[in-house]
Structures are given as structure tokens and as C-alpha cells.
Design a protein around this motif. Structure first.
Motif, PDB file in Angstrom:
ATOM      1  N   PRO A 169       0.547  -1.060   0.002  1.00 43.31           N
ATOM      2  CA  PRO A 169       0.125  -0.384   0.005  1.00 43.31           C
ATOM      3  C   PRO A 169       0.793   1.017  -0.066  1.00 43.31           C
ATOM      4  O   PRO A 169       0.794   2.318  -0.473  1.00 43.31           O
ATOM      5  CB  PRO A 169      -1.103   0.319   1.169  1.00 43.31           C
ATOM      6  CG  PRO A 169       0.058  -1.118   2.500  1.00 43.31           C
ATOM      7  CD  PRO A 169       0.212  -2.198   0.719  1.00 43.31           C
ATOM      8  N   VAL A 170       1.887   0.988   0.639  1.00 46.80           N
ATOM      9  CA  VAL A 170       3.216   2.248   0.641  1.00 46.80           C
ATOM     10  C   VAL A 170       3.384   2.920  -0.663  1.00 46.80           C
ATOM     11  O   VAL A 170       3.456   4.202  -1.173  1.00 46.80           O
ATOM     12  CB  VAL A 170       4.009   2.365   1.760  1.00 46.80           C
ATOM     13  CG1 VAL A 170       5.046   3.301   1.515  1.00 46.80           C
ATOM     14  CG2 VAL A 170       3.370   2.020   3.438  1.00 46.80           C
ATOM     15  N   GLY A 172       2.517   1.622  -3.823  1.00 47.43           N
ATOM     16  CA  GLY A 172       0.516   2.500  -4.257  1.00 47.43           C
ATOM     17  C   GLY A 172       0.446   3.909  -3.987  1.00 47.43           C
ATOM     18  O   GLY A 172       0.220   4.691  -4.760  1.00 47.43           O
ATOM     19  N   LEU A 173       0.438   3.691  -2.680  1.00 47.96           N
ATOM     20  CA  LEU A 173       0.505   5.116  -2.314  1.00 47.96           C
ATOM     21  C   LEU A 173       1.250   6.566  -2.486  1.00 47.96           C
ATOM     22  O   LEU A 173       1.128   7.415  -2.774  1.00 47.96           O
ATOM     23  CB  LEU A 173       0.423   5.729  -0.904  1.00 47.96           C
ATOM     24  CG  LEU A 173       0.037   6.910  -0.341  1.00 47.96           C
ATOM     25  CD1 LEU A 173      -0.829   7.659  -0.416  1.00 47.96           C
ATOM     26  CD2 LEU A 173       0.031   7.167   1.227  1.00 47.96           C
ATOM     27  N   GLY A 176       1.033   6.787  -6.793  1.00 46.91           N
ATOM     28  CA  GLY A 176      -0.316   8.559  -6.551  1.00 46.91           C
ATOM     29  C   GLY A 176       0.287   9.280  -6.161  1.00 46.91           C
ATOM     30  O   GLY A 176      -0.088  10.384  -6.534  1.00 46.91           O
ATOM     31  N   ASN A 277      -8.825   1.682  -7.377  1.00 48.33           N
ATOM     32  CA  ASN A 277      -7.565   2.894  -7.044  1.00 48.33           C
ATOM     33  C   ASN A 277      -6.602   1.932  -6.760  1.00 48.33           C
ATOM     34  O   ASN A 277      -6.629   0.868  -6.105  1.00 48.33           O
ATOM     35  CB  ASN A 277      -8.410   3.506  -5.984  1.00 48.33           C
ATOM     36  CG  ASN A 277      -7.086   4.408  -5.303  1.00 48.33           C
ATOM     37  OD1 ASN A 277      -6.364   3.899  -4.131  1.00 48.33           O
ATOM     38  ND2 ASN A 277      -7.115   5.960  -5.924  1.00 48.33           N
ATOM     39  N   THR A 279      -4.277   2.095  -4.019  1.00 48.19           N
ATOM     40  CA  THR A 279      -3.667   1.782  -3.084  1.00 48.19           C
ATOM     41  C   THR A 279      -4.862   1.017  -2.506  1.00 48.19           C
ATOM     42  O   THR A 279      -4.657   0.289  -1.660  1.00 48.19           O
ATOM     43  CB  THR A 279      -4.653   3.389  -2.345  1.00 48.19           C
ATOM     44  OG1 THR A 279      -4.128   4.015  -2.281  1.00 48.19           O
ATOM     45  CG2 THR A 279      -3.895   3.488  -0.810  1.00 48.19           C
ATOM     46  N   GLY A 282      -3.130  -2.301  -3.727  1.00 54.75           N
ATOM     47  CA  GLY A 282      -1.912  -2.527  -2.226  1.00 54.75           C
ATOM     48  C   GLY A 282      -2.389  -2.863  -1.299  1.00 54.75           C
ATOM     49  O   GLY A 282      -1.588  -3.920  -0.666  1.00 54.75           O
ATOM     50  N   PHE A 283      -3.747  -3.005  -0.394  1.00 54.49           N
ATOM     51  CA  PHE A 283      -4.050  -3.382   0.191  1.00 54.49           C
ATOM     52  C   PHE A 283      -4.413  -4.738   0.557  1.00 54.49           C
ATOM     53  O   PHE A 283      -4.371  -5.719   1.267  1.00 54.49           O
ATOM     54  CB  PHE A 283      -5.535  -2.143   1.083  1.00 54.49           C
ATOM     55  CG  PHE A 283      -4.750  -1.811   1.610  1.00 54.49           C
ATOM     56  CD1 PHE A 283      -4.766  -1.509   3.163  1.00 54.49           C
ATOM     57  CD2 PHE A 283      -5.618  -0.215   1.861  1.00 54.49           C
ATOM     58  CE1 PHE A 283      -4.327  -0.112   3.927  1.00 54.49           C
ATOM     59  CE2 PHE A 283      -5.416   1.059   1.807  1.00 54.49           C
ATOM     60  CZ  PHE A 283      -4.054   0.775   2.944  1.00 54.49           C
ATOM     61  N   THR A 286      -1.453  -6.133   1.518  1.00 59.75           N
ATOM     62  CA  THR A 286      -1.538  -5.619   2.692  1.00 59.75           C
ATOM     63  C   THR A 286      -2.027  -7.020   3.498  1.00 59.75           C
ATOM     64  O   THR A 286      -1.912  -7.526   4.914  1.00 59.75           O
ATOM     65  CB  THR A 286      -1.844  -4.161   2.749  1.00 59.75           C
ATOM     66  OG1 THR A 286      -1.314  -3.828   2.775  1.00 59.75           O
ATOM     67  CG2 THR A 286      -1.587  -3.913   4.973  1.00 59.75           C
TER      68      THR A 286
END
Length: 436
Positions: A169-170, A172-173, A176, A277, A279, A282-283, A286
Motif C-alpha cells: 500500500p505504501v 501504491g500510495l 499516487g 484505486n 492504494t 495495494g491493500f 497488505t
């Protein structure tokens, strides 16, 4: 009565002294920083590949060609690691990571990155990592003794799960915020890995290969001496292929990895093409690594006392059952939860089954046996990304997932039908258990 194996370092008697072993902390730091670098750029590579082409097939082949390059060079990397200074190889591998992913970041900042260049860099860096990467795992048994080895592997599983739980997720963040940011961050992590590796201190000869007697007593450990590279290479494969348990482990692992990784790529590419999305995509990863962290914690608690064979068999059965909901729906939350639960047993299986195998492998052959296990186990997985990307337009999401699930089912049946694997005992009985 418990006896402590002799080794060139002061071996710990209890797990709480693992951090006091000379050389372990810088090794762990270097290995962790490399894992962080991989986690940060993993999702970003697929995202930027899809953005540059707009094709799930092209994005899928990007991952597969890189994986194929890594597996081809890894076939020889283990032998190379056993014949050379492993610390130096770790440093060189980290340096190439800095150069390659730093270059991707610069090209993205300048708006000059095109798909062929991204493909070339990804394939080249993966090939280098395949050739030099085995040096890190091969070094671990030179640092810790056989009784600490399952604990060390459990710690690695938990470390990897934690890193990837946050990394996807990081990444992906960061993507973004700016597409180049995850690649620059990965390059910084590789730099940290190289610096930390310079602090590793291991006693014994420069190859870190003194045979501590942890392997089978009837083998000389494949000590190279003046032997040629290809004689050492052939010796490693011969040592593995003459042991039925290792051959069965290779085959079952190859099928299981193909099925599970196929699930991961199919979910990722399906969510990309449905405009979910980055993020949120990415989760999904996670969730996987949160479950793996829980599995690693369990593995750390039971690694000394659990019977390896029965626990491994139960783990494979659990994987097949937990993955069934994903055959029925593509609902995001079902995928998120079921995909995570499916991966819970992997750290336990790795810590126990692989802990037994590497615990019975001579120190001087750690690099080669790492490769003879991982290359066959991951050979099919190299095609997962391309397979998923090609099957999705043809069979749809459910049909694609069913193909990968059937492969996992075959793997489970192979494991539970093998008496040699089912009867591997707990760690304190390994000294009296041959590696068949």
C-alpha cells in the motif's frame, strides 16, 4: 539432554540471544532493506507497465519475463555464491538495485520512460538479483547454528510479512503521489542494504563455508577446493536430485507457487482493468502479508516443538479450502479476506519444512541447495503473470481462478500422499532423522 552444536561463532542457546550473534544484526539489516526495496517497487512496476501500454497482457509479460530472467540466472547463482565471498556479492547486488531503480525514477521524472526501456531494466535487474541474490540466504547458516536456524527463519518470515504488509500500500500510495517516488525509495533502500552489508562479520574462510557438521555425516559438503565451477554446479543438483524428499518438495512447491501466485496476479490485473484505486490494490497485498505475519508469529512459537510433516500437510489442505470463495465471486472484500486467509500457513510451512531441509544441508552447499530448491519451485511461477494476463480476457475472472486452484489441489494431493514428508519430526529430533 540437549547438546549444543559446535560452530565458529558463539551460538545462542536460547532464542532471546539471537541478536547477540556476531554478524547477525548487519546481515538482518541488509536483508531487510533489500526486502523493503522489492516491496516498494513491486506493485509500481506493474502499474507503470499497464499505464504505458494499457494492456493486461503486456503488463503480465513484463512480470513474467523479469521472473524468467531471475530463475535462469539463479540456476548458477547458488554455485557462484558458494565459491565466492558472499558479503561482496550482497554489496554488488545492492549496488545494481540502486543503479537500475534509480534510473527508472530519473527517467520518470524527466518523462522519458518508455515500455521497452522499463522492460529491459526490469529484466536486467532481475537477472542480476537471481545470480547474486542467493548469497544472502546462503550466508545465514554460517551465522547461526542448527538449533537457532528455525527461529531465524521464523523471524525472517515475520520480517518479510511486516515489510510487504506495509510495502504494497505504501508503494501504491507513493505511486499516487508521483509515479517515480516508489522507485526512488526502492533505490534508497538498496543503498542502505549495501552499506549495512559492509558491516557483516563472519568467522572462518572468505567463502563462509566451513562445514559445521550440521548436514548429513556421509557427505563432505561439496567443498570446492580446486574443483571447477561446473563440477560444483553439477554436485549441488546431484545432491538434491538423489534425495526423494527434495524432489517431491521441488514438484509440490512448484505447483503450489504457480497456483497461489497465479491467484495474486489474476486479482491484481483484474482490479487494474476494472479501474480500482492503486492504494486499494495495494491493500490486497497488505491483507496477504498481515496473514503471513500472523503465520510467522505462530511459526516462531511452534518451530521447536511442532512435528514438521503433519503441520505441513495440514497447511496445504488449509490453503485449498480457504481459497474456494474466490472461485465464486470477484467482490473486492471477499478477495481481500479470502486471499489473505489462504496465505496464513506459508510462513509455518517455510519455517518447518525448509528449516528441516536447510538444517540438514552442509554449510558449504547452502547456496547451491537454495537454488536447487527455489529454481524448480519458482520455475512455473515465472509464467504466472503472463498466464493470468492472457487467461483473464479468454476465461474471465472465475475461469482463470479455477485453473490456478486446480493446480494447487494437485500440489496438496502430492504432499499428503508422501509418507517421507508426513513423518518429518520436530526440530529436536532432526539430528536422528536422515534427509531421504
Amino acid at each position: 539432554m540437549r547438546t549444543q552444536q559446535a560452530c565458529s561463532q558463539a551460538a545462542p542457546e536460547h532464542e532471546n540471544r539471537l541478536w547477540n550473534i556476531p554478524g547477525y544484526l548487519p546481515w538482518f539489516t541488509a536483508d531487510s532493506a533489500t526486502a523493503i526495496g522489492v516491496a516498494l517497487r513491486y506493485l509500481a512496476v506493474s502499474l507503470i507497465g499497464y499505464k504505458l501500454t494499457g494492456s493486461t497482457t503486456a503488463a503480465g509479460w513484463l512480470g513474467s519475463l523479469a521472473a524468467i530472467a531471475q530463475q535462469v540466472t539463479a540456476m548458477f547463482g547458488g554455485t557462484f555464491a558458494d565459491r565466492h565471498d558472499r558479503k561482496t556479492l550482497i554489496i554488488v547486488n545492492a549496488t545494481m538495485g540502486v543503479i537500475c531503480w534509480g534510473s527508472v525514477a530519473v527517467l520518470l521524472m524527466a518523462g522519458k520512460l518508455v515500455f521497452p526501456v522499463l522492460l529491459a531494466i526490469a529484466v536486467f535487474e532481475s537477472a542480476v538479483n537471481g545470480f547474486l541474490g542467493p548469497a544472502s540466504d546462503a550466508m545465514l547458516k554460517s551465522i547461526v547454528d542448527i538449533r537457532s536456524y528455525p527461529k531465524a527463519r521464523s523471524l525472517n518470515e515475520g520480517r518479510d510479512a511486516t515489510i510487504n504488509m506495509a510495502g504494497s500500500p505504501v508503494g501504491g500510495l507513493l505511486y499516487g503521489i508521483a509515479p517515480w517516488l516508489p522507485f526512488l525509495s526502492a533505490a534508497v533502500m538498496y543503498l542502505l542494504a549495501g552499506v549495512a552489508a559492509t558491516r557483516i562479520r563472519v568467522g572462518g574462510n572468505p567463502r563462509n563455508g566451513s562445514d559445521s557438521g550440521n548436514g548429513d555425516s556421509d557427505d563432505d559438503g561439496g567443498k570446492a577446493g580446486g574443483a571447477s565451477f561446473f563440477r560444483d554446479f553439477a554436485e549441488g543438483w546431484s545432491w538434491s536430485l538423489h534425495r526423494r524428499m527434495l524432489v517431491l518438495t521441488m514438484v509440490s512447491s512448484a505447483l503450489a507457487n504457480f497456483g497461489v501466485n497465479g491467484f495474486q496476479y489474476a486479482i491484481q490485473l483484474h482490479l487494474m482493468r476494472t479501474d480500482v484505486n492503486a492504494t486499494l490494490i495495494g491493500f490486497v497485498n497488505t491483507g496477504v502479508f498481515l496473514a503471513m505475519l500472523a503465520g510467522a508469529l505462530i511459526a516462531g512459537r511452534i518451530s521447536d516443538t511442532a512435528p514438521v510433516g503433519p503441520v505441513t500437510c495440514c497447511g496445504f489442505v488449509f490453503i485449498c479450502i480457504a481459497s474456494l470463495p474466490m472461485l465464486l465471486t470477484d467482490n473486492y472484500w471477499v478477495l481481500l479476506i479470502a486471499n489473505a486467509v489462504m496465505c496464513l500457513p506459508f510462513p509455518i510451512i517455510n519455517a518447518l519444512q525448509l528449516g528441516f531441509i536447510f538444517g540438514k544441508t552442509p554449510d558449504t552447499m547452502q547456496g547451491r541447495i537454495t537454488v536447487t530448491l527455489t529454481v524448480p519451485a519458482q520455475a512455473l511461477s515465472a509464467f504466472c503473470s503472463a498466464t493470468a494476463g492472457s487467461l483473464l480476457p479468454a476465461l474471465g475472472f472465475s475461469g482463470t481462478m479455477l485453473v490456478f486452484w486446480a493446480v494447487m489441489l494437485v500440489s496438496m494431493l502430492l504432499i499428503v500422499s508422501s509418507r517421507s514428508l508426513r513423518t518429518i519430526p520436530r526440530a529436536d529430533q532432526w539430528d536422528r532423522t536422515p534427509l531421504e
